[in-house]
Design a protein around this motif. Structure first.
Motif, short mmCIF file in Angstrom:
data_model
loop_
_atom_site.label_atom_id
_atom_site.label_comp_id
_atom_site.label_asym_id
_atom_site.label_seq_id
_atom_site.Cartn_x
_atom_site.Cartn_y
_atom_site.Cartn_z
N LEU A 42 -8.28 -65.17 -56.52
CA LEU A 42 -9.26 -65.64 -57.49
C LEU A 42 -9.30 -67.35 -58.19
CD1 LEU A 42 -10.10 -62.24 -58.77
CD2 LEU A 42 -11.20 -63.07 -57.34
N CYS A 90 -9.92 -68.31 -52.84
CA CYS A 90 -10.72 -67.06 -53.11
C CYS A 90 -11.15 -66.15 -52.40
CB CYS A 90 -11.44 -67.82 -54.20
SG CYS A 90 -11.97 -66.53 -55.29
N LYS A 91 -10.92 -64.80 -53.42
CA LYS A 91 -11.86 -63.57 -52.39
C LYS A 91 -12.84 -63.04 -52.51
CE LYS A 91 -11.35 -59.12 -50.63
NZ LYS A 91 -11.18 -58.84 -49.21
N LYS A 92 -13.57 -63.65 -53.72
CA LYS A 92 -15.04 -63.71 -53.95
C LYS A 92 -16.10 -64.83 -53.43
CE LYS A 92 -14.91 -61.23 -57.92
NZ LYS A 92 -15.27 -60.98 -59.98
N TRP A 125 0.51 -65.69 -47.21
CA TRP A 125 -0.80 -66.18 -46.26
C TRP A 125 -0.67 -67.65 -45.47
CZ3 TRP A 125 -0.18 -64.77 -51.29
CH2 TRP A 125 -1.18 -64.28 -51.87
N SER A 180 -14.94 -67.49 -51.37
CA SER A 180 -13.76 -68.30 -50.44
C SER A 180 -13.34 -69.45 -50.18
CB SER A 180 -15.23 -68.46 -49.78
OG SER A 180 -15.55 -66.85 -48.79
N GLY A 188 -4.01 -62.22 -45.31
CA GLY A 188 -5.72 -62.47 -45.24
C GLY A 188 -5.75 -61.84 -44.64
N THR A 247 -5.02 -63.59 -59.89
CA THR A 247 -4.70 -62.07 -59.68
C THR A 247 -5.42 -61.16 -60.15
OG1 THR A 247 -2.74 -61.90 -59.58
CG2 THR A 247 -2.73 -63.09 -58.39
N GLU A 248 -6.14 -60.58 -58.48
CA GLU A 248 -6.77 -58.85 -59.40
C GLU A 248 -6.01 -58.11 -58.30
OE1 GLU A 248 -10.54 -57.42 -61.17
OE2 GLU A 248 -10.28 -58.68 -59.54
N ARG A 249 -5.39 -57.44 -58.77
CA ARG A 249 -4.89 -56.27 -57.97
C ARG A 249 -4.08 -56.98 -56.42
NH1 ARG A 249 -9.45 -53.20 -59.74
NH2 ARG A 249 -9.43 -52.00 -61.19
N ASP A 250 -4.55 -56.94 -55.22
CA ASP A 250 -4.10 -57.44 -54.25
C ASP A 250 -5.39 -58.21 -54.28
OD1 ASP A 250 -2.17 -56.02 -54.10
OD2 ASP A 250 -3.60 -54.44 -52.71
N ASP A 251 -5.80 -59.48 -55.34
CA ASP A 251 -6.73 -59.98 -54.06
C ASP A 251 -6.29 -61.20 -55.22
OD1 ASP A 251 -8.73 -58.60 -52.84
OD2 ASP A 251 -9.81 -57.98 -54.79
#
Length: 278
Positions: free
Chosen positions: A270, A250-252, A243, A254, A222, A264-268
């Motif tokens: 959620l 959450c990447k979107k 982490w 928080s 992170g 997971t979506e690629r390296d993110d």
């Protein structure tokens, strides 16, 4: 004929004994009445025909200048003073002098002595237990109620630093049951002193926390800062990534994902709500 009179009573001094004071003549009677010192012992004036013995603004007749204890004359002899009394060296030593810790003899007044922790020694008796040489004003180290000069202590008792191999005479640090000088116990990487600081080790080498984290700690996916794992630091691990607990969000939106389900979506990563459309 010019007159030659006593400066005080003005009687003629022709054919009489007189004393000059500040270039003025006095007859014996006037001089003694005006200027003669009073003897500390008998309280009588010290006349012109007597020797006036003085010590610290006090005066005695020669016959009155004696030891307050034994009465022996102190004229032309060494003496000591205690509480306004004059004492011969024998009486003073018997009453007040300290005794040498080594030879047990009296330390006479006026002689040099060494003192340490309430005990006294003749200067020549205060010696190194190992080499028997007088220590004098040099540094020394006590050990088991015995005193050692520094070179002898280092040879006989001092631990030797595992790093520089030199003796440790003061302080020191123990690490893995081995002794170190404080100045020798440093971080393997940056060489900063570790004594009194938090540190850790790897492969038996000591590191400060900053160097250990930079060299060996995993990086947070992170914030990209090191995860030390020291002091109970909590972290999350997933598919060879880590982490900090505070960074596992959450990447979107928080939202913290600690203890929650996530996608997971690629390296993110959620939360389920943000990831339901992927």
């Amino acid at each position: 004929m010019e007159r030659f009179d006593c400066h005080h009573c003005e009687e003629s001094l022709f054919g009489k004994k007189y004393i000059l004071r500040e270039e003025s003549p006095y007859c014996v009677g006037c001089f003694e009445a005006l200027y003669a010192s009073t003897c500390e012992e008998c309280s009588k004036p010290i006349g012109c025909d007597c020797k006036d013995l003085s010590y610290k603004d006090r005066h005695w007749h020669e016959a009155c200048f004696h030891c307050s204890r034994c009465g022996s004359s102190l004229v032309d002899k060494p003496f000591a003073a205690k509480e306004d009394q004059l004492l011969c060296t024998d009486c003073y030593s018997h009453e007040y002098s300290s005794r040498c810790q080594e030879c047990k003899k009296t330390i006479m007044p006026g002689t040099r002595k060494m003192e340490y922790k309430g005990s006294s020694w003749h200067e020549t008796c205060f010696t190194c237990h190992r080499c028997q040489q007088p220590i004098g004003t040099k540094s020394f180290i006590p050990k088991d109620e015995q005193n050692f000069c520094v070179p002898c202590y280092e040879k006989q008792h001092a631990l030797h630093c595992v790093h520089c191999k030199k003796p440790i005479t003061a302080g020191g640090v123990t690490y893995r049951e081995q002794p170190w000088h404080k100045e020798c116990f440093v971080c393997t990487a940056c060489k900063k002193p570790l004594s009194g600081q938090r540190f850790t080790s790897r492969d038996e080498f000591a590191y400060c926390l900053d160097c250990f984290c930079d060299l060996y700690a995993k990086k947070c996916a992170g914030c990209t800062n090191p995860i030390s794992g020291l002091g109970g630091t909590k972290y999350i691990s997933f598919e060879e990534r880590q982490w900090h607990s505070d960074c596992f969000n959450c990447k979107k939106c928080s939202l913290s994902l600690v203890g929650r389900g996530f996608l997971t979506e690629r390296d993110d990563i959620l939360c389920p709500d943000c990831g339901k459309d992927i």
